[in-house]
Design a protein around this motif. Structure first.
Motif, mmCIF file in Angstrom:
data_model
loop_
_atom_site.group_PDB
_atom_site.id
_atom_site.type_symbol
_atom_site.label_atom_id
_atom_site.label_comp_id
_atom_site.label_asym_id
_atom_site.label_seq_id
_atom_site.Cartn_x
_atom_site.Cartn_y
_atom_site.Cartn_z
ATOM 1 N N CYS A 15 5.791 2.189 8.675
ATOM 2 C CA CYS A 15 6.042 0.967 9.451
ATOM 3 C C CYS A 15 4.918 0.718 10.448
ATOM 4 C CB CYS A 15 7.379 1.050 10.177
ATOM 5 S SG CYS A 15 8.795 0.982 9.079
ATOM 6 N N PHE A 16 4.501 1.762 11.129
ATOM 7 C CA PHE A 16 3.403 1.653 12.091
ATOM 8 C C PHE A 16 2.144 1.105 11.428
ATOM 9 C CE2 PHE A 16 -0.418 3.636 13.879
ATOM 10 C CZ PHE A 16 -0.342 3.207 15.196
ATOM 11 N N LEU A 17 1.787 1.658 10.275
ATOM 12 C CA LEU A 17 0.583 1.225 9.565
ATOM 13 C C LEU A 17 0.719 -0.200 9.061
ATOM 14 C CD1 LEU A 17 -0.098 4.500 7.568
ATOM 15 C CD2 LEU A 17 -1.346 3.675 9.565
ATOM 16 N N ALA A 18 1.877 -0.549 8.544
ATOM 17 C CA ALA A 18 2.097 -1.899 8.015
ATOM 18 C C ALA A 18 2.024 -2.944 9.126
ATOM 19 C CB ALA A 18 3.438 -1.968 7.307
ATOM 20 N N GLU A 19 2.611 -2.643 10.266
ATOM 21 C CA GLU A 19 2.602 -3.582 11.391
ATOM 22 C C GLU A 19 1.194 -3.832 11.916
ATOM 23 O OE1 GLU A 19 5.208 -1.838 14.261
ATOM 24 O OE2 GLU A 19 7.013 -2.399 13.137
ATOM 25 N N GLU A 33 1.014 11.732 0.792
ATOM 26 C CA GLU A 33 -0.413 11.689 1.044
ATOM 27 C C GLU A 33 -0.824 10.325 1.555
ATOM 28 O OE1 GLU A 33 -2.660 12.256 -2.614
ATOM 29 O OE2 GLU A 33 -0.878 11.668 -3.707
ATOM 30 N N TRP A 34 -2.048 10.228 1.977
ATOM 31 C CA TRP A 34 -2.652 9.051 2.589
ATOM 32 C C TRP A 34 -3.516 8.398 1.523
ATOM 33 C CZ3 TRP A 34 -2.028 7.529 7.592
ATOM 34 C CH2 TRP A 34 -3.024 6.813 8.242
ATOM 35 N N CYS A 35 -3.282 7.133 1.222
ATOM 36 C CA CYS A 35 -4.019 6.437 0.167
ATOM 37 C C CYS A 35 -4.526 5.085 0.653
ATOM 38 C CB CYS A 35 -3.107 6.202 -1.036
ATOM 39 S SG CYS A 35 -2.493 7.707 -1.778
ATOM 40 N N PRO A 36 -5.566 4.566 -0.014
ATOM 41 C CA PRO A 36 -6.006 3.208 0.315
ATOM 42 C C PRO A 36 -4.855 2.225 0.063
ATOM 43 C CG PRO A 36 -7.581 4.308 -1.113
ATOM 44 C CD PRO A 36 -6.368 5.188 -1.039
ATOM 45 N N ALA A 37 -4.775 1.203 0.867
ATOM 46 C CA ALA A 37 -3.713 0.198 0.721
ATOM 47 C C ALA A 37 -3.870 -0.506 -0.617
ATOM 48 C CB ALA A 37 -3.766 -0.800 1.870
ATOM 49 N N THR A 38 -2.733 -0.832 -1.242
ATOM 50 C CA THR A 38 -2.755 -1.519 -2.525
ATOM 51 C C THR A 38 -2.326 -2.964 -2.384
ATOM 52 O OG1 THR A 38 -0.498 -0.774 -2.963
ATOM 53 C CG2 THR A 38 -2.297 0.593 -3.824
ATOM 54 N N ARG A 39 -2.131 -3.407 -1.155
ATOM 55 C CA ARG A 39 -1.700 -4.794 -0.925
ATOM 56 C C ARG A 39 -2.822 -5.753 -1.294
ATOM 57 N NH1 ARG A 39 -0.964 -2.822 4.326
ATOM 58 N NH2 ARG A 39 0.952 -1.690 4.433
ATOM 59 N N GLY A 40 -2.432 -6.939 -1.684
ATOM 60 C CA GLY A 40 -3.409 -7.966 -1.991
ATOM 61 C C GLY A 40 -3.530 -8.986 -0.887
ATOM 62 N N ASP A 41 -3.542 -8.553 0.387
ATOM 63 C CA ASP A 41 -3.615 -9.456 1.538
ATOM 64 C C ASP A 41 -4.859 -10.295 1.523
ATOM 65 O OD1 ASP A 41 -1.224 -8.459 2.445
ATOM 66 O OD2 ASP A 41 -2.171 -6.983 3.756
ATOM 67 N N VAL A 79 -3.193 -1.731 8.732
ATOM 68 C CA VAL A 79 -4.165 -0.674 8.454
ATOM 69 C C VAL A 79 -4.414 -0.641 6.953
ATOM 70 C CG1 VAL A 79 -4.558 1.824 8.577
ATOM 71 C CG2 VAL A 79 -3.442 0.642 10.470
ATOM 72 N N GLU A 80 -5.631 -0.406 6.548
ATOM 73 C CA GLU A 80 -6.017 -0.440 5.141
ATOM 74 C C GLU A 80 -5.672 0.842 4.391
ATOM 75 O OE1 GLU A 80 -7.186 -3.118 3.538
ATOM 76 O OE2 GLU A 80 -6.867 -4.190 5.409
ATOM 77 N N ARG A 81 -4.690 1.561 4.867
ATOM 78 C CA ARG A 81 -4.251 2.789 4.193
ATOM 79 C C ARG A 81 -2.735 2.815 4.213
ATOM 80 N NH1 ARG A 81 -8.328 7.571 5.159
ATOM 81 N NH2 ARG A 81 -7.883 7.831 2.997
ATOM 82 N N GLU A 82 -2.169 3.610 3.306
ATOM 83 C CA GLU A 82 -0.722 3.734 3.223
ATOM 84 C C GLU A 82 -0.317 5.196 3.120
ATOM 85 O OE1 GLU A 82 1.137 0.091 0.881
ATOM 86 O OE2 GLU A 82 -0.379 1.147 -0.320
ATOM 87 N N VAL A 83 0.895 5.483 3.534
ATOM 88 C CA VAL A 83 1.490 6.791 3.360
ATOM 89 C C VAL A 83 2.331 6.702 2.097
ATOM 90 C CG1 VAL A 83 3.053 8.498 4.345
ATOM 91 C CG2 VAL A 83 1.510 7.228 5.844
ATOM 92 N N ILE A 84 1.960 7.468 1.071
ATOM 93 C CA ILE A 84 2.581 7.385 -0.241
ATOM 94 C C ILE A 84 3.239 8.714 -0.600
ATOM 95 C CG2 ILE A 84 2.124 7.029 -2.707
ATOM 96 C CD1 ILE A 84 1.644 4.537 -1.083
ATOM 97 N N TYR A 85 4.444 8.630 -1.158
ATOM 98 C CA TYR A 85 5.117 9.826 -1.674
ATOM 99 C C TYR A 85 4.806 9.942 -3.153
ATOM 100 C CZ TYR A 85 8.630 13.174 -3.087
ATOM 101 O OH TYR A 85 9.255 14.282 -3.610
ATOM 102 N N ASP A 86 4.277 11.074 -3.577
ATOM 103 C CA ASP A 86 3.970 11.353 -4.974
ATOM 104 C C ASP A 86 5.080 12.231 -5.531
ATOM 105 O OD1 ASP A 86 3.050 12.334 -7.401
ATOM 106 O OD2 ASP A 86 0.984 12.564 -6.712
ATOM 107 N N GLY A 87 5.919 11.646 -6.370
ATOM 108 C CA GLY A 87 7.057 12.370 -6.929
ATOM 109 C C GLY A 87 6.665 13.536 -7.808
ATOM 110 N N ARG A 88 5.518 13.442 -8.473
ATOM 111 C CA ARG A 88 5.078 14.551 -9.335
ATOM 112 C C ARG A 88 4.720 15.775 -8.505
ATOM 113 N NH1 ARG A 88 0.894 10.989 -12.503
ATOM 114 N NH2 ARG A 88 0.572 10.593 -10.320
ATOM 115 N N GLN A 89 4.029 15.540 -7.401
ATOM 116 C CA GLN A 89 3.650 16.651 -6.520
ATOM 117 C C GLN A 89 4.756 16.993 -5.528
ATOM 118 O OE1 GLN A 89 -0.181 16.740 -4.580
ATOM 119 N NE2 GLN A 89 -0.897 15.074 -5.881
ATOM 120 N N ARG A 90 5.708 16.060 -5.397
ATOM 121 C CA ARG A 90 6.756 16.180 -4.384
ATOM 122 C C ARG A 90 6.121 16.345 -3.009
ATOM 123 N NH1 ARG A 90 11.947 19.351 -6.151
ATOM 124 N NH2 ARG A 90 12.603 18.068 -4.436
ATOM 125 N N ALA A 91 5.142 15.461 -2.743
ATOM 126 C CA ALA A 91 4.396 15.540 -1.494
ATOM 127 C C ALA A 91 3.978 14.141 -1.055
ATOM 128 C CB ALA A 91 3.160 16.420 -1.673
#
Length: 79
Positions: free
Chosen positions: A50-54, A71-79, A57-69
Motif C-alpha cells: 500500500c505504501f509503495l502504491a500510494e 521479493e521486490w520486483c519492478p512495477a508491472t503497471r502500465g501507468d 514507486v516503480e517497484r512492487e512487493v510480490i509473493y512468489d508461490g513457487r518459492q513461498r517467499a
C-alpha cells in the motif's frame, strides 16, 4: 501499546530495507526472527504494498508461490 507500534515500525523498516537490497523473504523465517506470528508478517507486506502504491514507486512487493517467499520486483503497471 506505543512500544508495540515502535516495534512494528522498526520491523517494517527492516523488511523494506532487506527487500530493497534484493533479499527474498520467507514469512516463516521473518516471523521467527522478529518473534511475531506469520500473519503479522503478511500484514506488514500488505502495508508495504500500500505504501509503495500510494507513492507510485516503480517497484512492487510480490509473493512468489513457487518459492513461498516475498521479493521486490519492478512495477508491472502500465501507468
Amino acid at each position: 501499546m506505543e512500544q508495540r507500534s515502535e516495534l512494528k515500525s522498526a520491523r517494517l523498516l527492516e523488511l523494506y530495507t532487506r527487500l530493497e537490497q534484493g533479499a527474498v523473504l520467507k514469512k516463516s523465517n521473518s516471523a521467527q526472527e522478529f518473534h511475531v506470528m506469520q500473519r503479522s508478517i503478511q500484514r506488514d507486506m500488505k502495508d508495504l504494498r500500500c505504501f509503495l502504491a500510494e507513492r507510485h514507486v516503480e517497484r512492487e512487493v510480490i509473493y512468489d508461490g513457487r518459492q513461498r517467499a516475498t521479493e521486490w520486483c519492478p512495477a508491472t503497471r502500465g501507468d
